[in-house]
Design a protein around this motif. Structure first.
Motif, short mmCIF file in Angstrom:
data_model
loop_
_atom_site.label_atom_id
_atom_site.label_comp_id
_atom_site.label_asym_id
_atom_site.label_seq_id
_atom_site.Cartn_x
_atom_site.Cartn_y
_atom_site.Cartn_z
N THR A 1 11.91 -3.51 -3.98
CA THR A 1 11.21 -3.01 -2.91
C THR A 1 10.37 -1.91 -3.41
O THR A 1 10.79 -1.29 -4.33
N TYR A 2 9.50 -1.42 -2.58
CA TYR A 2 8.84 -0.29 -3.01
C TYR A 2 8.01 0.15 -1.75
O TYR A 2 7.78 -0.54 -0.75
N LYS A 3 7.69 1.54 -1.81
CA LYS A 3 7.10 2.13 -0.59
C LYS A 3 5.57 1.69 -0.68
O LYS A 3 4.97 1.81 -1.60
N GLY A 4 5.00 1.62 0.61
CA GLY A 4 3.74 1.16 0.56
C GLY A 4 3.07 2.38 1.00
O GLY A 4 3.23 3.46 0.56
N GLY A 5 1.87 2.20 1.64
CA GLY A 5 0.90 2.96 2.17
C GLY A 5 1.38 3.81 3.34
O GLY A 5 2.36 3.33 3.90
N PHE A 6 0.71 5.31 3.43
CA PHE A 6 1.12 6.01 4.47
C PHE A 6 0.71 5.87 5.76
O PHE A 6 -0.30 5.21 5.65
N VAL A 7 1.59 5.75 6.79
CA VAL A 7 0.97 5.54 8.16
C VAL A 7 1.19 6.57 9.08
O VAL A 7 2.24 7.17 9.28
N TYR A 8 0.10 7.00 9.45
CA TYR A 8 0.13 8.20 10.49
C TYR A 8 0.31 7.39 11.77
O TYR A 8 -0.58 6.70 12.22
N GLU A 9 1.36 7.32 12.24
CA GLU A 9 1.70 6.59 13.69
C GLU A 9 0.71 7.18 14.89
O GLU A 9 0.93 8.32 15.28
N ILE B 1 -6.07 13.72 5.65
CA ILE B 1 -5.27 14.03 6.91
C ILE B 1 -5.22 15.68 7.48
O ILE B 1 -5.59 16.09 8.33
N ASN B 2 -4.67 16.29 6.19
CA ASN B 2 -4.30 17.50 6.31
C ASN B 2 -5.60 18.43 6.54
O ASN B 2 -5.80 19.28 7.23
N LYS B 3 -6.66 17.90 5.66
CA LYS B 3 -7.85 18.76 5.66
C LYS B 3 -8.72 18.48 6.94
O LYS B 3 -9.57 19.50 7.39
N ALA B 4 -8.60 17.24 7.33
CA ALA B 4 -9.08 16.96 8.82
C ALA B 4 -8.65 17.83 9.83
O ALA B 4 -9.59 18.49 10.69
N GLU B 5 -7.32 17.86 9.71
CA GLU B 5 -6.75 18.78 10.97
C GLU B 5 -6.99 20.15 10.59
O GLU B 5 -7.32 20.91 11.69
N GLY B 6 -7.06 20.62 9.53
CA GLY B 6 -7.51 22.31 9.14
C GLY B 6 -8.99 22.40 9.70
O GLY B 6 -9.34 23.28 10.03
N PHE C 1 -10.34 18.72 13.59
CA PHE C 1 -10.44 17.34 14.02
C PHE C 1 -8.95 16.89 14.46
O PHE C 1 -7.98 17.17 14.03
N LYS C 2 -8.97 15.84 15.58
CA LYS C 2 -7.63 15.60 15.92
C LYS C 2 -7.62 14.11 15.18
O LYS C 2 -8.26 13.11 15.35
N VAL C 3 -6.53 14.13 14.59
CA VAL C 3 -6.20 12.76 13.80
C VAL C 3 -5.24 11.75 14.66
O VAL C 3 -4.24 12.18 14.99
N LEU C 4 -6.07 10.66 14.93
CA LEU C 4 -5.19 9.79 15.72
C LEU C 4 -4.40 8.71 15.18
O LEU C 4 -3.41 8.56 15.64
N TYR C 5 -4.86 8.40 14.05
CA TYR C 5 -3.96 7.25 13.28
C TYR C 5 -4.58 7.26 11.85
O TYR C 5 -5.72 7.42 11.54
N SER C 6 -3.79 6.84 11.02
CA SER C 6 -4.24 6.57 9.68
C SER C 6 -3.23 5.65 9.15
O SER C 6 -2.01 5.47 9.44
N ASP C 7 -3.89 4.51 8.44
CA ASP C 7 -2.94 3.55 7.62
C ASP C 7 -3.51 3.45 6.24
O ASP C 7 -4.49 2.98 6.10
N THR C 8 -2.89 3.92 5.28
CA THR C 8 -3.01 3.56 3.83
C THR C 8 -4.28 4.28 3.28
O THR C 8 -4.32 5.23 2.41
N ASP C 9 -5.39 3.68 3.73
CA ASP C 9 -6.80 4.27 3.17
C ASP C 9 -7.71 4.57 3.91
O ASP C 9 -8.70 4.88 3.96
N SER C 10 -7.11 4.44 5.46
CA SER C 10 -8.39 4.85 6.39
C SER C 10 -7.65 5.99 7.50
O SER C 10 -6.48 6.12 7.59
N VAL C 11 -8.72 6.63 8.02
CA VAL C 11 -8.19 7.56 8.98
C VAL C 11 -9.11 7.41 10.11
O VAL C 11 -10.27 7.35 10.13
N PHE C 12 -8.46 7.46 11.43
CA PHE C 12 -9.04 7.48 12.73
C PHE C 12 -9.20 8.82 13.37
O PHE C 12 -8.13 9.37 13.51
#
Length: 818
Positions: free
Chosen positions: A430-438, A574-579, A582-593
DNA sequence: GGCTCCCGGGG
DNA sequence: GTGTACGGGAGCC
């Protein structure tokens, strides 16, 4: 007299003639005439890589073996300088007489301990031919030779020389779409051995036709009556014969129309000998069924849509109606198919609308084929295999076929496919996939979405990730180590020499970028769009391929390193958006909302621009879209949302739904309807209260038995004989009951049932719709197991609990369910 | 909680 | 045809 002809190959196959494998290339000349080119000058071979300093040629050349009264032998060997997994090797190219000898001989030598390995013994002969000869289907090839007489429907030319002439592509292949309608009594499974084909439609250029074997009065000009099913099948053959299509296309025809026709034809001992060499339509049942015709491209447009376009669709169902809506903005004709067989039997005068329906399905299939042909043709040109092959390949096969072709050009010997044990081992890795900001479940407005363009391909390319560049000695302690979280996973990649895989992927990305530049400068071009899309598709498939257990160029370490870098880069955004506020709603692998949170869209654009300045190499953060409203839903009731489960409303007022399980046919209609309506009311009208009221009405309707019985019927198809079931599900219980009553039930039979009040097990409560009265269904079951589950999570994000749906209804006893 | 079964597309 | 190729959810046990 020797001829010199230029033609576009469409299909490639081979036949054993006089003990020799002869390649047959079927295609179309520049004069638009069909042609078959024979090439008997290509010999089967595979590679042997001997251990250092071992002389094995002589031993190999002596191999001779008897199998099924035929002799398989090595005809010759030669030394070939090649590369294998980054090392230079002196390989032995081992030739055999026939293609089928290759696996036989490989079997004999595979355990010789003087050999390092045996390779490329499982590459189809026809594909090997195209690779080695550098021939790309659908593009111009020049052949010299003489016409010969051979049993064939098209002229046959025996080649003395054959070479790729240019990359000009066949412009307008002749397409014929077809569709059959079959007799299928209400509620019965589709049964080709029992029920006849009643009509067949065709649609092509200036051509439309519906054949059927019941006569009735009609003004429809395209309708032609025949005497019976037997003649109908003959007409099927004749029509193809006369129209002479390059491509015969259908919707799910690989697994429905073609096998059905074949089965029916066998009844009448009719040969479906529509192959250009008079061979028969071949239906091969396997994991998925495939149907092929020699020399003629059978394109199942459904398969192409599912396999290669699927991901980019809004819909999750691939019915002809859905795909036509999605790609053509057209619909199927609305007829009552259940009634067709009744009308066929009792009132043929009303068959007109079914003829229209039948033709229209062919029209849609034709249009889908036309629409997607550029995409298919571009993949054919990039990968170098015929339409038939491309049509049926998944992503990993597309990548592998591309790599095999390129490996030949780069003198790389391909690694072998894994075998059983290897696959089992790989599957356990197994291996770890993309990061998910829930996402925090909720209803939001003003959502901006950014995503990394081709995140993984650009990472593989800019970090030089590949099986031969990983953890090289020359860059130990010097190259950057992939930011994996696991201390044991230490991966770096060579900074001195570009690897085969990153080189291939970089080439694809750059080709795509060049095309995108051209597209920007020019008028819209479906062809360039298709090329761009195909290159993207292929590049995006590499990462998955590296981690795919069946891959030749498998490297889980490379896959791990790729996702590790991916997580690194998305964290960065994500870090820079918050900086930046902006409010980060959601992020999955390659996208940020992000939500604007009072900021402007322009501010968001500026933010992305700034990120882009800091990105290495080919990497780019792009703008994906703006949504006025969106709902994020939790998979499990809890604080955090599930990934990939949301619905968004575009500025144009369209819903973009992701991850809500499209309620399937073994769900009741009412569950599906409620889910759709609720999302609509919440997002389009922005009235959660109204949605809640709506569900309350439905719940009430169920309680009061006002919801029509049809809407609570559950459909499940029997997969095997009732006695073969180990576990007795509700549909099996019903099937057994039917059987006791002397009703024939077997595999394929559609069981319809309604869950009624009663004992604990669902199977004991399942009843046939006809033995149930309107008030008999188990309202609690439908509320609890169908309606509520389909909308529960949607309401949860709005702060409503299941209880809220029941409030003020005096249903206290329901408390025990929660 | 694991195992078994069904879904897809088509009529 | 130089063969053998899903992946996820619900209900039973």
């Amino acid at each position: 007299m020797a001829e010199k002809i230029r033609f576009f190959p469409l299909e490639v196959t081979y036949k054993i003639i006089d003990g020799k494998a002869v390649i047959h290339l079927y295609g179309k000349t520049i004069k638009n005439e069909q042609l078959c080119v024979l090439d008997e000058n290509f010999e089967p071979y595979f590679y042997v890589i001997p251990k250092m300093g071992k002389e094995v040629q002589e031993k190999l050349e002596k191999i001779k073996v008897e199998k099924e009264n035929e002799e398989a032998a090595v005809t010759k060997t030669e030394i070939a300088k090649r590369k294998y997994l980054g090392k230079e090797v002196d390989a032995v190219k081992v030739y055999t007489k026939l293609p089928k000898d290759v696996p036989i001989i490989r079997e004999i030598i595979k355990d010789w301990n003087v050999l390092e390995s045996v390779n490329e013994y499982d590459i189809q002969f026809r594909r090997r031919y195209l690779i080695d000869k550098g021939i790309t289907p659908l593009t111009l090839v020049e052949v010299e030779g003489d016409f010969v007489t051979q049993k064939s429907k098209v002229p046959v030319l025996k080649a003395t020389s054959i070479k790729q002439y240019s990359d000009d592509a066949l412009e307008n292949p002749r397409i014929l779409a077809f569709d059959i309608e079959t007799y299928s009594p209400l509620g019965k499974a589709i049964a080709p051995e029992k029920n006849p084909i009643i009509m067949i439609s065709f649609y092509g250029e200036k051509f439309e036709k519906v054949f059927l074997w019941k006569k009735f009065k009609t003004d429809l000009k395209y309708v032609e009556f025949v005497d019976g099913e037997e003649e109908l099948i003959e007409k099927f053959k004749e029509t193809i014969e006369h129209y002479r299509p390059d491509i015969l296309t259908g919707y799910f025809s690989d697994e429905f129309d073609m096998p059905y026709i074949k089965t029916r034809a066998e009844r009448y001992k009719i040969k479906i000998d529509i192959g250009l060499d008079h061979s028969e339509l071949k239906v091969k049942h396997g994991r998925t069924t495939v149907s092929s015709i020699r020399g003629l491209t059978h394109l199942d447009i459904f398969k192409f849509i599912v396999k290669t376009m699927g991901g980019s669709f809004d819909t999750e169902a691939y019915s002809l109606n859905n795909t036509a809506k999605e790609l053509l903005n057209e619909k199927k004709l609305d007829v009552d198919l259940d009634g067709m067989s009744v009308i066929w039997d009792k009132t043929p005068a009303q068959l007109g609308e079914f003829c229209e329906y039948n033709l229209h399905d062919s029209v849609l299939t034709y249009k889908l084929c036309k629409k997607l042909l550029p995409n298919i043709m571009e993949l054919v040109k990039i990968i170098g295999l015929p339409i038939y092959d491309i049509n049926r390949m998944g992503f990993s096969q597309l990548v592998e076929s591309y790599l095999l072709k390129q490996a030949y050009n780069f003198k790389e010997i391909a690694p072998n496919k894994p075998h059983h044990d290897e696959i089992r081992q790989r599957r356990m890795q197994t291996y770890k996939g993309g990061f998910v900001y829930e996402p925090k479940p909720g209803l939001y407005s003003d959502i901006v979405v950014f995503d990394y363009r081709s995140l993984y391909p650009t990472i593989i390319s800019s970090h030089n990730i590949g099986p031969e560049t990983i953890n090289c000695d020359c860059c130990r302690e010097k190259a950057k180590v992939a930011p994996t979280e696991n201390k044991k996973e230490i991966y770096w990649f060579c900074t001195k020499k570009k690897g085969f895989i990153p080189l291939m992927i970089e080439d694809l990305i750059k080709r795509r970028m060049r095309i995108k530049e051209i597209i920007k400068e020019r008028k819209p071009s479906p062809l360039l769009d298709a090329r761009e899309h195909s290159l993207k598709l292929l590049a995006n498939s590499f990462y998955g391929y590296l981690g795919f257990f069946g891959a030749r160029w498998y490297s889980i370490e490379c896959a791990r390193a790729t996702t590790a870098w991916g997580r690194f880069y998305i964290h960065n955004v994500i870090n820079k958006a918050e900086g930046a506020g902006f409010k980060v709603l959601y992020s999955d692998t390659d996208s940020v909302f992000l939500t604007l949170d009072g900021k402007t869209k322009e501010a968001a654009d500026k933010f992305a621009e700034k990120i882009n300045l800091e990105l290495p190499g080919l990497m780019e953060l792009g703008y994906e879209g703006f949504y006025t409203r969106g709902i994020f839903v939790s998979a499990k009731a809890g604080e955090f949302g599930a990934k990939k489960k949301y619905a968004l409303l575009t500025e144009e007022g369209a819903l973009k739904i992701r991850g809500f399980e499209t309620v399937r046919r073994n769900w009741s209609f009412i569950a599906k309807e409620v889910q759709e309506q609720v999302l609509n009311i919440i997002l389009k009208e922005n009235k959660p209260e109204k949605a809640l009221d709506y569900v309350k009405q439905i719940v009430k309707g169920l309680k009061n038995k006002k919801i029509p019985l049809e809407k609570v019927i559950i459909h499940t198809q029997l997969q095997k004989e009732t006695q073969d079931y180990a576990a007795i599900g509700p549909h099996v219980a019903i099937a057994k009951k039917l059987k006791e009553r002397g009703i024939e039930v077997g595999p394929g039979f559609m069981i319809k049932y309604v869950v009624t009040k009663g004992e604990k097990k669902i199977r004991d409560k399942a009843k046939l719709p006809e033995e149930v009265k309107q008030e008999d269904y188990d309202a609690d079951y439908y509320i609890e197991n169908q309606v509520i589950p389909s909308v529960e999570k949607i309401f949860a994000v709005l702060g409503y609990k299941k209880e809220d749906i029941f409030e003020k209804q005096g249903q206290k006893q329901l408390g025990k369910f929660f």
